[in-house]
Design a protein around this motif. Sequence first.
Motif, PDB file in Angstrom:
ATOM      1  N   ASP A  66       7.832  -4.548  -2.860  1.00 27.66           N
ATOM      2  CA  ASP A  66       7.179  -3.242  -2.825  1.00 27.66           C
ATOM      3  C   ASP A  66       6.862  -2.798  -1.401  1.00 27.66           C
ATOM      4  OD1 ASP A  66       7.182  -3.011  -5.608  1.00 27.66           O
ATOM      5  OD2 ASP A  66       5.284  -4.095  -5.799  1.00 27.66           O
ATOM      6  N   TYR A  67       6.652  -3.780  -0.522  1.00 26.24           N
ATOM      7  CA  TYR A  67       6.258  -3.504   0.855  1.00 26.24           C
ATOM      8  C   TYR A  67       7.163  -4.273   1.824  1.00 26.24           C
ATOM      9  CZ  TYR A  67       2.288  -1.344  -1.365  1.00 26.24           C
ATOM     10  OH  TYR A  67       1.515  -0.526  -2.139  1.00 26.24           O
ATOM     11  N   PRO A  68       8.406  -3.825   1.970  1.00 26.30           N
ATOM     12  CA  PRO A  68       9.336  -4.558   2.839  1.00 26.30           C
ATOM     13  C   PRO A  68       9.001  -4.448   4.324  1.00 26.30           C
ATOM     14  CG  PRO A  68      10.345  -2.542   2.043  1.00 26.30           C
ATOM     15  CD  PRO A  68       9.040  -2.693   1.292  1.00 26.30           C
ATOM     16  N   GLY A  69       8.270  -3.414   4.740  1.00 27.97           N
ATOM     17  CA  GLY A  69       7.923  -3.282   6.145  1.00 27.97           C
ATOM     18  C   GLY A  69       9.159  -3.277   7.028  1.00 27.97           C
ATOM     19  N   ALA A  70       9.148  -4.133   8.046  1.00 30.61           N
ATOM     20  CA  ALA A  70      10.252  -4.189   9.008  1.00 30.61           C
ATOM     21  C   ALA A  70      11.584  -4.542   8.366  1.00 30.61           C
ATOM     22  CB  ALA A  70       9.920  -5.203  10.099  1.00 30.61           C
ATOM     23  N   ARG A  71      11.563  -5.180   7.220  1.00 30.88           N
ATOM     24  CA  ARG A  71      12.811  -5.561   6.550  1.00 30.88           C
ATOM     25  C   ARG A  71      13.648  -4.336   6.189  1.00 30.88           C
ATOM     26  NH1 ARG A  71       8.478  -7.971   4.068  1.00 30.88           N
ATOM     27  NH2 ARG A  71       8.110 -10.176   4.505  1.00 30.88           N
ATOM     28  N   ALA A  72      12.980  -3.199   6.012  1.00 30.27           N
ATOM     29  CA  ALA A  72      13.710  -1.970   5.698  1.00 30.27           C
ATOM     30  C   ALA A  72      14.593  -1.555   6.867  1.00 30.27           C
ATOM     31  CB  ALA A  72      12.726  -0.854   5.340  1.00 30.27           C
ATOM     32  N   LEU A  73      14.082  -1.678   8.081  1.00 31.31           N
ATOM     33  CA  LEU A  73      14.869  -1.335   9.267  1.00 31.31           C
ATOM     34  C   LEU A  73      15.864  -2.433   9.629  1.00 31.31           C
ATOM     35  CD1 LEU A  73      12.145   0.192  11.628  1.00 31.31           C
ATOM     36  CD2 LEU A  73      13.903   1.426  10.354  1.00 31.31           C
ATOM     37  N   LEU A  74      15.442  -3.681   9.499  1.00 37.79           N
ATOM     38  CA  LEU A  74      16.269  -4.800   9.952  1.00 37.79           C
ATOM     39  C   LEU A  74      17.409  -5.120   9.000  1.00 37.79           C
ATOM     40  CD1 LEU A  74      13.346  -7.114  11.099  1.00 37.79           C
ATOM     41  CD2 LEU A  74      15.090  -6.133  12.617  1.00 37.79           C
ATOM     42  N   TYR A  75      17.123  -5.108   7.707  1.00 39.11           N
ATOM     43  CA  TYR A  75      18.103  -5.581   6.731  1.00 39.11           C
ATOM     44  C   TYR A  75      18.464  -4.542   5.679  1.00 39.11           C
ATOM     45  CZ  TYR A  75      15.610  -9.678   8.588  1.00 39.11           C
ATOM     46  OH  TYR A  75      14.976 -10.575   9.409  1.00 39.11           O
ATOM     47  N   GLY A  76      17.944  -3.320   5.831  1.00 38.48           N
ATOM     48  CA  GLY A  76      18.230  -2.293   4.847  1.00 38.48           C
ATOM     49  C   GLY A  76      17.580  -2.535   3.501  1.00 38.48           C
ATOM     50  N   ALA A  77      16.442  -3.233   3.478  1.00 38.99           N
ATOM     51  CA  ALA A  77      15.752  -3.496   2.208  1.00 38.99           C
ATOM     52  C   ALA A  77      15.331  -2.187   1.567  1.00 38.99           C
ATOM     53  CB  ALA A  77      14.525  -4.378   2.451  1.00 38.99           C
ATOM     54  N   PRO A  78      15.490  -2.058   0.251  1.00 33.16           N
ATOM     55  CA  PRO A  78      15.081  -0.813  -0.417  1.00 33.16           C
ATOM     56  C   PRO A  78      13.570  -0.609  -0.324  1.00 33.16           C
ATOM     57  CG  PRO A  78      15.661  -2.508  -2.034  1.00 33.16           C
ATOM     58  CD  PRO A  78      16.060  -3.047  -0.693  1.00 33.16           C
ATOM     59  N   VAL A  79      13.169   0.652  -0.263  1.00 35.11           N
ATOM     60  CA  VAL A  79      11.755   0.990  -0.142  1.00 35.11           C
ATOM     61  C   VAL A  79      11.342   1.814  -1.365  1.00 35.11           C
ATOM     62  CG1 VAL A  79       9.977   2.071   1.286  1.00 35.11           C
ATOM     63  CG2 VAL A  79      11.987   1.042   2.368  1.00 35.11           C
ATOM     64  N   PRO A  80      10.714   1.187  -2.350  1.00 28.57           N
ATOM     65  CA  PRO A  80      10.287   1.933  -3.540  1.00 28.57           C
ATOM     66  C   PRO A  80       9.109   2.843  -3.198  1.00 28.57           C
ATOM     67  CG  PRO A  80       9.446  -0.296  -3.632  1.00 28.57           C
ATOM     68  CD  PRO A  80      10.338  -0.238  -2.420  1.00 28.57           C
ATOM     69  N   PRO A  81       8.890   3.879  -3.995  1.00 28.37           N
ATOM     70  CA  PRO A  81       7.743   4.767  -3.723  1.00 28.37           C
ATOM     71  C   PRO A  81       6.421   4.064  -4.007  1.00 28.37           C
ATOM     72  CG  PRO A  81       8.831   5.375  -5.781  1.00 28.37           C
ATOM     73  CD  PRO A  81       9.697   4.333  -5.145  1.00 28.37           C
ATOM     74  N   ARG A  82       5.702   3.773  -2.959  1.00 26.52           N
ATOM     75  CA  ARG A  82       4.403   3.106  -3.072  1.00 26.52           C
ATOM     76  C   ARG A  82       3.469   3.701  -2.010  1.00 26.52           C
ATOM     77  NH1 ARG A  82       6.926   1.585  -6.745  1.00 26.52           N
ATOM     78  NH2 ARG A  82       7.268  -0.531  -7.555  1.00 26.52           N
ATOM     79  N   PRO A  83       2.164   3.692  -2.244  1.00 24.90           N
ATOM     80  CA  PRO A  83       1.236   4.136  -1.196  1.00 24.90           C
ATOM     81  C   PRO A  83       1.256   3.156  -0.031  1.00 24.90           C
ATOM     82  CG  PRO A  83       0.038   3.190  -3.051  1.00 24.90           C
ATOM     83  CD  PRO A  83       1.466   3.309  -3.493  1.00 24.90           C
ATOM     84  N   ALA A  84       1.165   3.677   1.178  1.00 25.24           N
ATOM     85  CA  ALA A  84       1.202   2.824   2.367  1.00 25.24           C
ATOM     86  C   ALA A  84       0.012   1.874   2.379  1.00 25.24           C
ATOM     87  CB  ALA A  84       1.208   3.675   3.624  1.00 25.24           C
ATOM     88  N   GLN A  85       0.262   0.650   2.821  1.00 22.57           N
ATOM     89  CA  GLN A  85      -0.775  -0.377   2.903  1.00 22.57           C
ATOM     90  C   GLN A  85      -0.687  -1.088   4.253  1.00 22.57           C
ATOM     91  OE1 GLN A  85      -3.174  -0.881   0.828  1.00 22.57           O
ATOM     92  NE2 GLN A  85      -2.461   0.389  -0.881  1.00 22.57           N
ATOM     93  N   PRO A  86      -1.803  -1.656   4.746  1.00 21.67           N
ATOM     94  CA  PRO A  86      -3.156  -1.380   4.295  1.00 21.67           C
ATOM     95  C   PRO A  86      -3.462   0.113   4.448  1.00 21.67           C
ATOM     96  CG  PRO A  86      -3.103  -3.232   5.822  1.00 21.67           C
ATOM     97  CD  PRO A  86      -1.770  -2.585   5.884  1.00 21.67           C
TER      98      PRO A  86
END
Length: 357
Positions: free
Chosen positions: A82-102
């Motif tokens: 749910d919260y891939p963080g840097a993995r989205a930029l580094l590995y193209g991890a999918p980013v589901p719609p979730r409120p930003a955390q913290p």
Amino acid sequence: MAARNEAAISGPGHGRSRSNGSPPGATPEGRRRLWARLLSALTSVLMITTAAVWIGVESSKQPAVVGSDEVDVTPTALNPRDYPGARALLYGAPVPPRPAQPSAQAVVTDFPETSTDGFMSNFQDPTIRVGRYGDQRARRTVALAGGSHAEMWITALNILGKRHGFKVTTYLKMGCPLSTDPNPTVVGKPYPQCFDWNQRVWARIIRDKPDVVVTTTTRPRDNGAGDWTPPDYINVYDKFLRAGIQVVGLRDSPWPKYPDGRTLDTPVCLRNGGNAQSCGTPRARVLSPTDPAAPMAATRPRLHQIDLTRGICTPTFCPAIVGNIIVYKDWHHLSASYIRSLTDELGRRMGPALRWW
């Protein structure tokens, strides 16, 4: 397990002689009670077995522990799916719609371990406070040293130390990167205590003889865009290299800025209604086109320079939120949650450089 099942079957009054002398379960009521107890015991066994299988499956998803089998790897605070963080930029991890955390309110207290544990000397404290993290039984030691921008990485190094079998010692002071500058400043004001602390901390680290020192090797330019490596930083790295201690250099993270050069406080911007784009910064405003420490590292084989900018910025922009995680906890420090999402990439780069894993 047998003892637990026996206890489950043996309820109050079970096994006592009855007034008619019949064995347990001989009457219809007795049989119903016996079946109820057997069913309860069977249910307990199934629940325990199911839990064991679930734990085994979940454990198989975690990175393998290369160090001591008895060391627990620090768990992530946010589910990476749910919260891939840097993995989205580094590995193209999918980013589901979730409120930003913290949240923009909570992220300001998303500190690295050393701050909450009391191992960061503040501006008035001349003490060298040595913290110990990672795998405490390991033979190899990584020393994390410098100011608060080096401190940020303890969250990742603590996890990697437990995962790959090395201990981490910390030597940290607010606003005081490793440098030989005789006249250091902080926010434009003289900071003589930093020079004194630096003199003592080099000697302490060399005496403690870690295998590696990890520290930041760049900083933003005081005037103008981009970042650079001050010559006074390089003098310190050479001290460690001459003492037989390897150095892992980390390019500093970008410091967000408004177009007029003012500092941009990400949580404040988000609380005021901003978003990932409006509270972000064009990359060219805060970083040089290439890592300024790379040429220096190229002439020093035992200095391993690591640039993780690709996990913080796109080729043109540094967003305030990446992979559903708020990137900064204030106007220039990465949040511990975001650092945690960079852990695998730091390990992927650091292990081969040191030839440790």
